[in-house]
Design a protein around this motif. Structure first.
Motif: not given
Ligand SMILES: *Cc1c(COP(=O)(O)O)cnc(C)c1O
Length: 374
Positions: A155, A190, A58-59, A318, A129, A86-87, A184, A83-84, A181
């Motif tokens: 996201d 993944e 997802g990243t 988070y 998100v 990654a966002t 989810k 958020s995670w 992931q």
């Molecule tokens: C899980 C998640 C991601 C990242 O996804 P990955 O598949 O782990 O890279 C990004 N944003 C949110 C809100 C997530 O829950």
């Protein structure tokens, strides 16, 4: 205290899916191939026929969405601190500038008034998100984006199966990113996928995921954009297909578990404990998580330790992103987004997965009540 450990999440992979993975491994074609194509077709049908392309996380899906939108150095992108990480990381990854806006204390999603206040002449996009699978007000979001000529990169990592006024998240809007992931609602171990607007964006998505390559004829190959290595394998797609087949059941079971949580906590839970329940939305949310915000008197680590003593796993989704070292180094500091900071300190995720029993929910609720009463 002799009860088995109850985790906060657990992937559930059925035997048909495990067999399908074996078939792929025996087939002689284990990377991107027919399973990826089929998974993309199924996801596209779910998203009202809009083009969908898969990736290996997802990243990277989010990063590629930003690249498709042409966002880079000098551009500002507004997102949520809750958020995670990654966002926000993907905004930096493409050389753009993350701008945070505070969250709504009730939904724990971006406060759209705060988003509007954060817009500058350099703002190019918003990344909302949908925490726990609860969408923001999509009508307001897209009206705001249209008014300021902004792209929206949703996201929706947690929101596969969520809806807005009866339509699937992903079936409308701008660029919509999902994650598969392990934790989810639908996993491919993944992976991720992006819903795009048209064939040109789909082609760009394919280039960014595989070294920028375009093939033609039997041996034609050219590269005209800088892509990376982000393709999903057929092994992962076989898991995704096996999971996606059950999405209606997965969402229904999670909704039922959430309803049970609410009824067992009871109407006076927030008043007596000071803990805040999630929004009781059984219309739009896919109930990816069931999250409480603890009262300030109860440090989260203490709560988690006491739940662990009762053999119950608790997640925290988070901590506020702007307070992490790398973001502090960019000028963010305490007090900038007070709601996000409180929620980031006190939010906990209770056990939520489809094979949980009703008795598991009762056990989790009893434990929460006992721990908070102490
Ligand atoms: C899980 C998640 C991601 C990242 O996804 P990955 O598949 O782990 O890279 C990004 N944003 C949110 C809100 C997530 O829950």
């Amino acid at each position: 205290m002799n009860q088995p450990f109850l985790p906060f999440a657990r992937p559930v992979i059925d035997e048909d899916t495990i067999a399908a993975v074996g078939d792929v491994l025996r087939s002689g074609w284990i990377t991107s191939g027919p399973k990826v194509a089929l998974f993309e077709q199924q996801l596209s049908a779910w998203c009202g026929g809009r083009p969908v392309r898969t990736f290996n996380s997802g990243t990277c899906t989010m990063e590629i969405a930003l690249r498709i939108a042409g966002i880079g150095p000098g551009d500002e992108v507004i997102t949520t601190p809750i958020s995670w990480v990654a966002t926000a990381n993907v905004i930096l990854e493409v050389g753009a500038t993350p701008v945070f806006a505070d969250i709504d204390p009730v939904t724990r999603n971006l406060d759209l008034d705060a988003v509007e206040a954060a817009i500058t002449p350099r703002t190019r996009a918003i990344i909302p998100v949908y925490l726990s699978g609860l969408p923001v007000d999509m009508n307001r979001l897209y009206a705001l984006a249209a008014r300021h000529d902004l792209r929206v990169i949703e996201d929706a990592a947690q929101a596969l199966g969520s809806t807005w006024r009866g339509r699937h998240i992903g079936a409308f809007g701008d660029l919509v990113s999902f994650s598969f992931q392990a934790n989810k609602n639908v996993t491919s171990t993944e992976g991720g996928c992006l819903v795009v607007n048209n064939a040109a964006e789909a082609t760009l998505a394919e280039k960014y995921r595989l070294q920028g390559v375009t093939r033609s004829g039997l041996d034609g190959l050219d590269v005209d954009v800088l892509g990376g290595k982000f393709n999903m394998t057929d092994v992962a797609a076989a898991v995704g297909i096996g999971q996606f087949a059950h999405i209606e059941r997965i969402t229904a079971r999670r909704k039922a578990l959430a309803r049970l949580y609410f009824s067992l906590f009871g109407g006076d839970f927030s008043v007596t404990t000071g803990a805040q329940l999630p929004v009781a939305d059984f219309e739009n949310s896919n109930w990816h998580m069931f999250q409480l915000v603890l009262p300030e008197r109860m440090p989260r680590a203490v709560f988690m330790a006491q739940m662990l003593e009762r053999q119950i796993g608790i997640g925290y989704h988070y901590p506020a992103i702007h307070l992490l070292t790398m973001y502090r180094a960019r000028g963010f500091t305490d007090g900038m987004f007070p709601v996000a900071e409180r929620v980031g300190r006190q939010i906990v995720s209770l056990p939520m997965f489809t094979t949980m029993t009703d008795a598991d929910v009762a056990r989790a609720v009893d434990a929460v009540k006992t721990v908070l009463a102490a």
